[in-house]
Design an enzyme around this catalytic site. Structure first.
Site, PDB file in Angstrom:
ATOM      1  CG  HIS B  46     -14.936 -45.889 -20.680  1.00 10.98           C
ATOM      2  ND1 HIS B  46     -15.666 -46.511 -21.657  1.00 10.98           N
ATOM      3  CD2 HIS B  46     -13.656 -45.902 -21.106  1.00 10.98           C
ATOM      4  CE1 HIS B  46     -14.863 -46.882 -22.638  1.00 10.98           C
ATOM      5  NE2 HIS B  46     -13.645 -46.531 -22.339  1.00 10.98           N
ATOM      6  CG  HIS B 106     -20.398 -44.757 -18.082  1.00  8.80           C
ATOM      7  ND1 HIS B 106     -21.481 -45.230 -18.779  1.00  8.80           N
ATOM      8  CD2 HIS B 106     -19.307 -45.202 -18.746  1.00  8.80           C
ATOM      9  CE1 HIS B 106     -21.053 -45.933 -19.800  1.00  8.80           C
ATOM     10  NE2 HIS B 106     -19.751 -45.927 -19.824  1.00  8.80           N
ATOM     11  N   GLY B 156     -27.428 -33.367 -20.436  1.00 10.64           N
ATOM     12  CA  GLY B 156     -26.805 -34.170 -21.478  1.00 10.64           C
ATOM     13  C   GLY B 156     -26.112 -33.242 -22.473  1.00 10.64           C
ATOM     14  N   PRO B 157     -26.871 -32.413 -23.170  1.00 13.30           N
ATOM     15  CG  PRO B 157     -28.526 -31.683 -24.603  1.00 13.30           C
ATOM     16  CD  PRO B 157     -28.319 -32.386 -23.300  1.00 13.30           C
ATOM     17  CG  LEU B 158     -21.504 -31.574 -22.368  1.00 14.29           C
ATOM     18  CD1 LEU B 158     -20.201 -31.937 -23.046  1.00 14.29           C
ATOM     19  CD2 LEU B 158     -21.467 -31.950 -20.897  1.00 14.29           C
ATOM     20  CG  ASP B 197     -12.279 -30.535 -17.306  1.00 17.44           C
ATOM     21  OD1 ASP B 197     -11.641 -29.746 -16.596  1.00 17.44           O
ATOM     22  OD2 ASP B 197     -12.288 -31.763 -17.115  1.00 17.44           O
ATOM     23  CG  ASN B 227     -11.807 -35.224 -14.621  1.00 18.61           C
ATOM     24  OD1 ASN B 227     -11.685 -34.530 -15.620  1.00 18.61           O
ATOM     25  ND2 ASN B 227     -12.819 -36.046 -14.446  1.00 18.61           N
ATOM     26  CG  HIS B 303       0.839 -47.843 -22.034  1.00 16.87           C
ATOM     27  ND1 HIS B 303       1.054 -47.897 -23.393  1.00 16.87           N
ATOM     28  CD2 HIS B 303       1.984 -47.403 -21.479  1.00 16.87           C
ATOM     29  CE1 HIS B 303       2.302 -47.533 -23.647  1.00 16.87           C
ATOM     30  NE2 HIS B 303       2.891 -47.239 -22.501  1.00 16.87           N
ATOM     31  CD  GLU B 467     -29.299 -13.354 -28.525  1.00 16.98           C
ATOM     32  OE1 GLU B 467     -28.234 -13.968 -28.289  1.00 16.98           O
ATOM     33  OE2 GLU B 467     -29.301 -12.183 -28.963  1.00 16.98           O
ATOM     34  CG  PHE B 495     -30.957 -13.140 -32.919  1.00 10.50           C
ATOM     35  CD1 PHE B 495     -29.843 -13.579 -33.606  1.00 10.50           C
ATOM     36  CD2 PHE B 495     -31.462 -11.882 -33.214  1.00 10.50           C
ATOM     37  CE1 PHE B 495     -29.225 -12.783 -34.548  1.00 10.50           C
ATOM     38  CE2 PHE B 495     -30.838 -11.079 -34.155  1.00 10.50           C
ATOM     39  CZ  PHE B 495     -29.719 -11.526 -34.817  1.00 10.50           C
ATOM     40  CG  HIS B 531     -30.901  -9.272 -38.239  1.00 13.04           C
ATOM     41  ND1 HIS B 531     -29.567  -9.422 -38.520  1.00 13.04           N
ATOM     42  CD2 HIS B 531     -30.960  -8.642 -37.036  1.00 13.04           C
ATOM     43  CE1 HIS B 531     -28.852  -8.899 -37.521  1.00 13.04           C
ATOM     44  NE2 HIS B 531     -29.666  -8.430 -36.616  1.00 13.04           N
TER      45      HIS B 531
END
Lengths: 735, 735
Positions: B46, B106, B156-158, B197, B227, B303, B467, B495, B531
């Protein structure tokens, strides 16, 4: 405080300029004095926030909201969420240049006091006074809690309430689209959410706001108590964005109210306009003054001192009240609110009538509606789960789909969602319809570029890449009414760390939400250490009132879903693999319900040499290692241990017979996670105490020594060492 | 793809309309084909995202960024962050109405390939090909990792990357304001962050964006690879906000680029304009087409099939390349990038010259600058810690201030911040200056309403109620250069669940960040269960490479800070109480450095009856219970156990002598947390396995049975039961 009818940006603000009646004026002042007294009694005393919001409260509870204090669980009531429920932060900031009396917790008193005044029976004056006392049965905790009549969700951790409100609005929209018929608007309530500066800074709220705008939830109104003060000082220390422009960009209508302290009718007009919005959710930006009318009111830089006995007395004098009297609720105040319970009962009665007529006209949806309002599922829901599964290796995330998709398809109680991982999590059931805006005449259904469309009756929610909001919104959907919805969320397990504060709030509130977490092991592979969970299970195994379940194959996945669906007051995480797992002949769905069970007992009567504990994606490893050990004349029994919490609920006898540690048989757990907590059940672990590595799944297992031969070797070595070193036997060993 | 020079909103977009040179055209195409080959080799395929971003990459690495491939750690280099580093999500979405080839991980290959082309020595072609292989020493993990030359932070973690970029920009601003002198701009680099995005939907990014706008970080540019496609389909499934308007509302400049696939010079112009911004950070909205020029390019509903062997061949044919050849890098491509290493060395040399001249002109700041760039602290930093503390009861959050404020005041390495809890966390050191925008001539220093002002040389950051961003931004500050900064964050412990994904990323990247977490016990009181942390410590005790330290009094708080400051490659959480704690004569700061130590040994030679383990805010409880037990003729020894991780690092002999479990002495831990993990060190626990309760601190302890008498009773009962029931001795018991 005067208003010129314009906002600071020069735009016309909502204002009726309609003068207050004498009664209204008296009520406002009485409310503020009462708040001051309630705070002063425990000598803490920062009533500013609640005082500033008094007019908003009158507008809501007296003039706008539809609710019934004597039937607090009235199904079609408006829901009010106090999201800015700050606690007793000691917010007095001092620098050499300025003393700054800052904001000021106790916002929850705002809600409690209105609950009392409007006639909620449980909220007596005595209860009100219990705030900050050591009374253990108090109904006035430091933050609003869901158990209290008139409180819809527990708030406190900032931002959560906003997302909960979005969830409540989604619930309304979905029920309305599903059950309403022309002339029969049996679900039509509005959601009101009060926020402060802080909520608008928190990421979870920002995610939810963006999503609510997308969904065009016109039944949602957020009221911004804009006093421009936070704990550290003025908001402009940390935030100088144009909030109105930001909300508009997110697809919200914006209404300004200039004088939020006194202009009750301006607020009422704004609230009504919001309620009539046909296309968008509404953001009402209400300027308030913290501690209005008190010694420190509205002074940006002031020698701010908390209200003390003197200031409370001064405030009373200024208002023409007797400074000697405390906790006074005058007959005028009582009279002002006294119609509300009856008004509420009228609402309830006419709704009951409507539902009765509806039931005659539309018996089929009505029957389903009744079932939903009672929080019941169709009696045969569990018959929808396959009795058997294909024997070929299957990822447990795929098994999750096999188990649950047929249920999701048939049972409308389930609102299924994903944080942009539809192709990965397998929760898209056949014939799914998306939950998307459908304002019919005015606004045609959303037409997406990719062609996947939907409407408000849809039960599949594309949350976007918003894991935290997804779970907090799901709490809101679940909180609409007990078990009327069972929200399902989905993402990679690792990203339930993003969502953890919301998962916790669900557990705390006893809301049934099912989180389907995939890719739960280093076996997920190439995504690497950022995506490979190591320590996250330790959090969820420790979290009260949560079931963290790692099924080992498809059969166990069925058990995990049964446990989760039967847990009516407990959220669950069903934690599954990305990669294909062998299907084991020994697994039993009933076993999962007991948390742990014997998968393989040793043959004959001799004592076993070791108990191997297998878990989830690595369950088959335990069986393979047992086989390997057998070839070396070691007798290994094997347990499957998918859920510690469920196991803890079993009788002592079951636990002992399963573990058999009392017989002196060492137990070894195999799981590529941090072992913390397994020490309770095992003497040693083949585990991971470092972060993972970016390698294809099999290579990752190999890299970390999770190969059958290697594991068997380690175990043999351990068992021989233990024989030589008795002390070792009393210690937990990482192999 | 043509551009008409206007954005979809009709505004002029950045475009030079300057045609590509033949070489540029060839490079773009070669890059795309190379990406397609690299993806195809493991049959996943991809490549769309990276292909679409090719022109952006050429603009950055060839024409705009200041960096030195052969001196990858050049101090004043521009930093590039790839925040949209999605992994190999299998993103092929199918409905009955549309097949949808979705986006496509990728993205990291984009960066790796440019690192190779521009001459980073470690990134050989062979390494490039190792992507998705099982080569354990590969430099091409599924997401960019900080250890790789040319990669600034692990993403990596958006959303994290955006906040990291804000931190890097803060670091630059602060160093520049501290060390630059007229004519000596020794720190002047720019931060470039690429997002997709998804990053713009994540809460942590939204918090950071709002904050960066507030700080007017004009040295920060976010490039949006627009995109309009995410995993589930087109972005408009979940997001229909006006992103440009939203960014402007947040205080950012916005530049549109219409043809992001080919208009290299339009992108260069936008990047240069961004770099020259004097007042605001810049958001460049670049329209790209996923999988540009391939079979599925730019077709909204297509497709869509992943590029396969055939499509890769087709693409090559269309470009006039030989479909039989793979991994081709032509001499033209090599020539195009060959000047970059030398160009980079020129930058390095002239910067070295500049610093040398600076050192002569300004020897004092130069000496400090050298120390900072080496990641060193002043040799005598620990002499700044008080040798003794007041004997009156002191909250450990206050002790934290006593210990650390003198250091923060003197040592500029520390960047101290708080998520709007200055009055609660005691991290505001004497004479602190806030980090606030100070664009001098053009923009006077920010003048806040509350009068607390600052400038870019300030080292106290008001993060707002953000936080998660606070901790992610702190990672960015720490990542600027090893130990040049030590960021300190502060909030309530609970927190740090909001911030957990960022805390984790710091641990994973070995970034020294010190998190000061207060209110860490049910003893914090009235704020109630939302808390009161119960299960959170279990997460942080399990998290690799993190020190979670709960000191028991001021002396131990000193030890906690010493441990945290000495941990150059490990983040720490110093977890303190809201409420006053008795100061204990037996505590030792050195003891904290060993994780656990004996506080009180039994007298005489007889074996102790029980070992009590005390922790943090409840440490004194253990001593009191021991006293009570003594009065009942039970011999109790007492341990202080502030940090499990530090204890685990001790030699076996120390651990055994401290615990003495091998002698058969039962150990009981006292901590109102979930006990998970204590099973390793204790046989029983006085603990909490439910959520807390809103009561004043003392009343909360009482409510849950944490009174000396009650606890002693429970222990006596347990010890007698254990004698009667041998099986119990092998089990962990919650008392």
């Amino acid at each position: 405080m005067a208003t010129n009818g314009y906002t600071p940006e020069g735009k016309p603000a909502m204002s009726t300029m309609q003068p207050l009646t004498n009664d209204e004026d008296h009520v406002l002042k009485s409310f503020r004095v009462l708040i001051a007294d309630l705070c002063q009694q425990f000598n803490g005393g920062h009533p500013g926030g609640a005082m500033g919001m008094a007019a908003i409260g009158v507008a809501l509870w007296k003039y706008v909201m539809q609710y019934a204090p004597h039937t607090p669980d009235f199904f079609n009531r408006d829901r009010f969420i106090l999201s800015n429920g700050k606690g007793q932060r000691q917010c007095l900031y001092q620098t050499s240049s300025a003393d700054w009396a800052s904001k000021l917790g106790h916002t929850c008193l705002f809600q409690y006091t209105f609950l009392h005044l409007t006639g909620y029976k449980a909220m007596t004056l005595d209860q009100l006074k219990s705030y900050h006392s050591d009374r253990t049965d108090a109904l006035c905790p430091g933050h609003p809690e869901i158990e209290i009549e008139g409180v819809e969700v527990t708030t406190g951790p900032l931002g959560q309430g906003v997302a909960n409100a979005v969830g409540l609005a989604i619930a309304t929209k979905n029920l309305a689209a599903t059950f309403n018929r022309p002339g029969y608007e049996i679900v039509s309530n509005h959601i009101w959410c009060m926020v402060g500066d802080a909520c608008l800074q928190e990421g979870v709220a920002l995610e939810a706001i963006s999503f609510a705008g997308h969904l065009r939830l016109n039944n949602l109104t957020v009221i911004y108590d804009n006093n421009q003060i936070t704990c550290d000082g003025s908001v402009d220390l940390t935030n100088t964005e144009d909030i109105n422009a930001k909300m508009r960009a997110c697809g919200w209508d914006v209404i300004d109210v200039q004088d939020g302290c006194y202009d009750i009718h301006g607020i009422v007009a704004a609230l009504k306009q919001a309620k009539e919005s046909t296309q968008k959710p509404t953001f009402i930006n209400v300027r308030t003054v913290i501690g209005v009318d008190s010694a420190v009111a509205g002074q940006a830089v002031a020698h701010g001192v908390a209200l003390g006995t003197n200031n409370v007395a001064e405030l009373k004098k200024e208002y023409g009240f007797n400074p000697e009297e405390k906790f006074v609720i005058t007959p005028t105040v009582r009279r002002f609110f006294e119609d509300i319970p009856a008004r509420g009962q009228t609402l309830v009665n006419s709704w009951n009538d409507l539902v009765e007529r509806y039931s005659k006209e539309f018996p089929e949806p009505a029957a389903e509606f009744q079932m939903r309002t009672k929080g019941e599922l169709p009696a045969d829901w569990n018959k929808l789960i396959p009795k058997e599964f294909p024997s070929k290796p299957t990822a447990s995330r795929a098994a999750s789909g096999l188990v649950f998709n047929p249920i999701a398809e048939k049972v409308k109680t389930f609102m299924v969602g994903t944080a942009d991982l539809s192709p990965s999590v397998n929760m898209a059931y056949p014939g799914k319809v998306d939950f998307q805006n459908s304002l019919t005449v005015i606004q045609p259904d959303l037409r997406t570029t990719c062609g996947i469309n939907g409407n408000y009756s849809g039960r599949y929610i594309h949350y976007g890449v918003r894991e935290h909001a997804m779970c907090a919104i799901s709490n809101g959907i679940a909180a609409f009414a007990p078990n009327t919805f069972i929200p399902v969320t989905s993402s990679f397990f690792m990203f339930y760390l993003y969502a953890a504060p919301a998962v916790r709030m669900g557990a705390l509130q006893e809301l049934q939400v099912i989180h389907t977490a995939t890719h739960d092991s280093i076996g997920m592979g190439e995504d690497g250490p950022t995506h490979q969970p190591i320590e996250l299970a330790a959090l969820y195994r420790a979290m009260p009132n949560l079931l963290y379940i790692r099924p080992g194959d498809s059969e166990e996945t069925a058990g995990a879903w049964i446990a989760a669906i039967e847990a009516k007051k407990t959220p669950s995480i069903i934690s599954t693999s990305r990669h294909a797992l062998p299907q084991l002949t020994q697994t039993k769905r009933e076993g999962v319900l007991r948390g742990a069970y014997v998968l393989e007992e040793t043959e004959g009567s001799g004592r076993a040499d070791v108990t191997l504990i297998g878990v989830g994606a690595e369950l088959s490893f335990a069986l393979e290692v047992a086989k390997e050990l057998k070839s070396k004349d070691l007798r290994a029994r094997v347990l499957s241990f998918p859920c510690q919490r469920l196991f803890e609920k079993q009788p002592v006898s079951y636990k002992r017979e399963t573990l058999q540690r009392y017989k002196g048989i060492p137990a070894i757990v195999i799981e590529p996670y941090a072992p913390n907590g397994w020490e309770r059940y095992a003497d040693a672990a083949i585990c991971l105490t470092r972060f993972g590595h970016s390698l294809p799944g099999k290579a990752a297992y190999k890299y970390f020594g999770f190969e059958t031969g290697k594991m068997a070797e380690k175990i043999l070595k351990y068992l021989s060492e233990v024989k030589q070193d008795e002390i070792l036997r009393s210690e937990f060993v990482e192999l």
